[in-house]
Scaffold this motif. Structure first.
Motif, short mmCIF file in Angstrom:
data_model
loop_
_atom_site.label_atom_id
_atom_site.label_comp_id
_atom_site.label_asym_id
_atom_site.label_seq_id
_atom_site.Cartn_x
_atom_site.Cartn_y
_atom_site.Cartn_z
N ASN A 128 1.00 -1.11 -0.01
CA ASN A 128 0.12 -0.09 -0.10
C ASN A 128 0.82 1.44 -0.18
N LEU A 129 0.63 2.10 -1.01
CA LEU A 129 1.50 3.46 -0.98
C LEU A 129 1.06 4.57 -0.31
N MET A 130 -0.09 4.44 0.80
CA MET A 130 -0.39 5.46 1.45
C MET A 130 0.62 5.64 2.60
N PHE A 131 1.34 6.89 2.89
CA PHE A 131 2.00 7.23 4.11
C PHE A 131 1.03 7.25 5.38
N ARG A 132 1.47 6.58 6.19
CA ARG A 132 0.75 6.45 7.60
C ARG A 132 1.39 7.72 8.62
N THR A 133 0.26 7.95 9.41
CA THR A 133 0.77 8.83 10.40
C THR A 133 -0.07 8.68 11.67
N THR A 134 0.17 9.22 12.81
CA THR A 134 -1.04 9.12 13.94
C THR A 134 -1.24 10.67 14.32
N PHE A 175 -20.82 20.95 -13.69
CA PHE A 175 -19.53 22.10 -12.93
C PHE A 175 -18.73 21.30 -12.53
N GLY A 176 -17.54 22.01 -12.30
CA GLY A 176 -16.47 21.34 -11.52
C GLY A 176 -15.86 21.98 -10.72
N ILE A 177 -14.77 21.13 -9.99
CA ILE A 177 -13.84 21.80 -8.81
C ILE A 177 -12.67 21.50 -8.81
N ALA A 178 -11.83 22.34 -8.70
CA ALA A 178 -10.41 22.29 -9.07
C ALA A 178 -9.67 22.83 -7.80
N GLN A 179 -8.49 21.74 -7.70
CA GLN A 179 -7.66 22.04 -6.61
C GLN A 179 -6.20 21.85 -6.84
N ILE A 180 -5.40 22.51 -6.24
CA ILE A 180 -3.79 22.38 -6.53
C ILE A 180 -3.25 21.91 -5.09
N GLY A 181 -2.69 20.86 -4.82
CA GLY A 181 -1.95 20.43 -3.52
C GLY A 181 -1.08 19.41 -3.64
N LYS A 182 -0.49 19.20 -2.59
CA LYS A 182 0.66 18.12 -2.21
C LYS A 182 -0.15 16.79 -2.19
N ALA A 183 0.44 15.80 -2.62
CA ALA A 183 0.02 14.35 -2.39
C ALA A 183 1.32 13.56 -2.23
N PHE A 184 1.08 12.68 -1.48
CA PHE A 184 2.34 11.81 -0.95
C PHE A 184 2.04 10.17 -1.21
N ARG A 185 2.79 9.40 -1.90
CA ARG A 185 3.06 8.12 -2.14
C ARG A 185 4.23 7.56 -1.95
N ASN A 186 4.19 6.48 -1.07
CA ASN A 186 5.35 5.68 -0.78
C ASN A 186 5.72 4.91 -2.04
N GLU A 187 6.08 5.66 -2.99
CA GLU A 187 6.57 4.85 -4.30
C GLU A 187 7.50 3.72 -4.03
N VAL A 188 7.28 2.67 -4.46
CA VAL A 188 8.38 1.48 -4.62
C VAL A 188 9.70 1.87 -5.37
N THR A 189 9.60 2.41 -6.41
CA THR A 189 10.82 2.74 -7.31
C THR A 189 10.75 4.15 -7.61
N PRO A 190 10.77 5.23 -6.79
CA PRO A 190 10.90 6.43 -7.12
C PRO A 190 12.20 6.80 -7.98
N GLY A 191 12.33 7.92 -8.70
CA GLY A 191 13.51 8.07 -9.43
C GLY A 191 13.35 8.85 -10.76
N ASN A 192 14.36 9.05 -11.53
CA ASN A 192 14.13 9.91 -12.82
C ASN A 192 14.09 11.42 -12.17
N PHE A 193 14.96 12.07 -11.18
CA PHE A 193 14.60 13.10 -10.89
C PHE A 193 13.35 13.43 -10.19
N ILE A 194 12.58 14.74 -10.68
CA ILE A 194 11.30 14.79 -10.33
C ILE A 194 10.10 14.15 -10.82
N PHE A 195 10.60 13.09 -11.65
CA PHE A 195 9.52 12.47 -12.37
C PHE A 195 8.70 11.70 -11.40
N ARG A 196 9.50 10.93 -10.55
CA ARG A 196 8.42 10.17 -9.62
C ARG A 196 9.06 10.25 -7.94
#
Ligand code: ATP
Length: 463
Positions: A128-134, A175-196
């Motif tokens: 599961n890619l979701m970061f956990r916290t308490t 009609f639509g709703i727009a949002q800009i914001g941070k998202a977090f995924r505990n990627e298995v293979t991050p890399g290629n600079f800011i791509f992943r």
């Protein structure tokens, strides 16, 4: 011309201050990156362009900014707790951790390790890619009642606010709703600079409509995104559309079209040069239904006994109540920034045959619009006039004053960071009240009177 590879952009970014490796003085943190003085400006320009285009220039979209940490139940009912995972395998030979869905197969259809070529891999297991916290000061680390997640997408913050926005903005479909914001995924293979990366930023629209209109509106958003990417200076030659196969579709999606950008031009096989920049999904009525209190399963039980709300829509014209369909265009700020930089990257030889880098950004994207340069930094009158010009221009455009080198070096620096115009103050300026305006792309110079300078630049920045 575009950048020959991502590495070129990595070194330009570090050299000039677009993006640095995060926590570098402590050895870095895998795939985390920090945005420097120019990177933050470029990212802001992308976000402002998107917001203006998606929210202000249309009459059917509202903006929101929802929390990164939501009640855990949001992620239970959205399906992320159960299904937001990647198939993880380990290579028994080189010990690399891999995503099975990204691996090639050998002639015997066995998966091959992308690091060492071995087929000696473990069985895949869902990670599961979701970061956990308490949440809360007193909670123990493993207290399930305190468990929360950092959001893996901004979208759910929109769905759970659907009724709030509908009621307060008195909208009708579509009609639509727009949002800009941070998202977090505990990627298995991050890399290629800011791509992943494991922390990134998304620009998402959830566009609600009648079910029968969804296929048409889906196509309209595909066309709209082609146009917006073009307005950022991204060439259509470097974009392909990819229709996801049924096996690839996310659990909520009826149809998804990905826009792939040529992030890897150095790869021989042209198909492999492209990877995802954005996705446009038809999420059907999945999300509004699963967060609603009325829908029941086959046994007549509520599928969501925890929610207090019903997110259906009542159409007074047809007297119908239903769950709207939703078209979701979702794009990452970071991948957009990388694509914009790669597409703008150009090399050009000067008179002496030396190769210079020019970042041919659209003026709207350029972190700095004009650099004011004194030809002689020891001449008080020239310096004073140059500094005054910088301050006079600043309310209308991002301007900087720079006297940290000879004029050739200063021009080269501004070319490399994409500044469309340099204004040079020389000895003659003191007599004729005019300055030289130098064009980044053509290197042509033009004499412009001080009275007309601001209007002249504003006009040319509209290109
Ligand atoms: P991928 O297949 O590359 O993992 P995805 O299909 O899971 O991406 P979506 O869930 O569709 O991605 O997310 C929408 C957009 O958010 C992507 O098109 C991309 O621009 C951005 N994005 C997703 N994951 C990352 C990441 N780890 N780093 C940077 N940007 C990301």
């Amino acid at each position: 011309m575009t950048a020959p590879n991502i590495e070129t952009i990595v070194s330009l970014s570090k050299r000039r201050g677009f993006v640095y490796p995060a926590s570098d003085i402590y050895g870095g943190l895998g795939s985390s990156w920090d945005y420097g003085p120019l990177g933050v400006e470029l990212a802001n320009n992308i976000k402002q362009s998107w917001w203006r285009w998606a929210v202000y220039e249309r009459d059917d979209i509202e903006g929101v900014d929802s929390s990164i940490i939501q009640n855990r139940l949001v992620w239970k009912y959205s399906g992320h707790e159960d299904t937001f995972s990647d198939p993880l395998v380990d290579c028994r030979d080189c010990k690399t951790r891999l995503r099975e869905d990204k691996l090639e197969r050998d002639a015997a259809a066995k998966f091959v390790c992308s690091n060492c070529g071995s087929t000696n891999l473990t069985e895949s297991r869902a990670f599961n890619l979701m970061f956990r916290t308490t949440v809360g000061a007193a909670s123990a680390d493993d207290d399930p009642s305190a468990l929360a997640y950092l959001r893996p997408e901004t979208a759910q913050g929109i769905f759970v606010n659907f009724k709030n926005v509908l009621d307060t903005s008195r909208r009708k479909l579509p009609f639509g709703i727009a949002q800009i914001g941070k998202a977090f995924r505990n990627e298995v293979t991050p890399g290629n600079f800011i791509f992943r990366t494991r922390e990134f930023e998304q620009m998402e629209i959830e566009y609600f409509c009648r079910p029968e209109d969804a296929p048409r509106i889906h196509q309209e958003w595909i066309d709209a995104y082609d146009a917006w990417l073009g307005s950022l200076g991204i060439s259509s030659d470097n974009i392909v559309h990819y229709e996801q196969t049924p096996a690839e579709l996310a659990h909520y999606s009826d149809r998804t079209v990905d826009f792939l950008y040529r992030f890897f031009p150095e790869r021989e096989d042209e198909d492999k040069q492209f990877d995802e920049l954005l996705g446009i999904a038809n999420r059907t009525d999945y999300d509004l239904r699963v967060h609603s209190k009325k829908p029941e399963n086959a046994d007549g039980k509520r599928i969501n006994p925890d929610t207090t709300e019903d997110l259906s829509f009542f159409d007074p014209q047809t007297n119908e109540r239903f769950y709207p369909y939703c078209i979701e265009p979702s794009i990452g700020v970071n991948r957009t920034l990388l694509a914009v930089m790669m597409d703008a990257y150009t090399e050009k030889a000067n008179d002496k045959g030396e190769v210079r880098v020019i970042l041919k950004l659209k003026p709207e994207m350029a972190p700095i619009k004009v650099a004011v340069l004194p030809l002689a930094k020891n001449n008080d009158e020239i310096v004073t006039l140059a500094k005054r010009l910088k301050h006079d221009l600043q309310p209308s455009m991002r301007a900087v004053y720079d006297d940290t080198g000879g004029i050739g070096k200063l021009y080269a620096r501004q070319d490399e960071i994409g500044t469309p115009f340099c204004v040079t103050v020389d000895h003659e300026s003191l007599a004729d009240n005019a300055v030289t305006v130098r064009d980044r792309d053509t290197w042509e110079q033009e004499r412009v009177g001080l009275d007309a300078l601001k209007e002249h630049l504003l006009e040319r920045l509209k290109q």
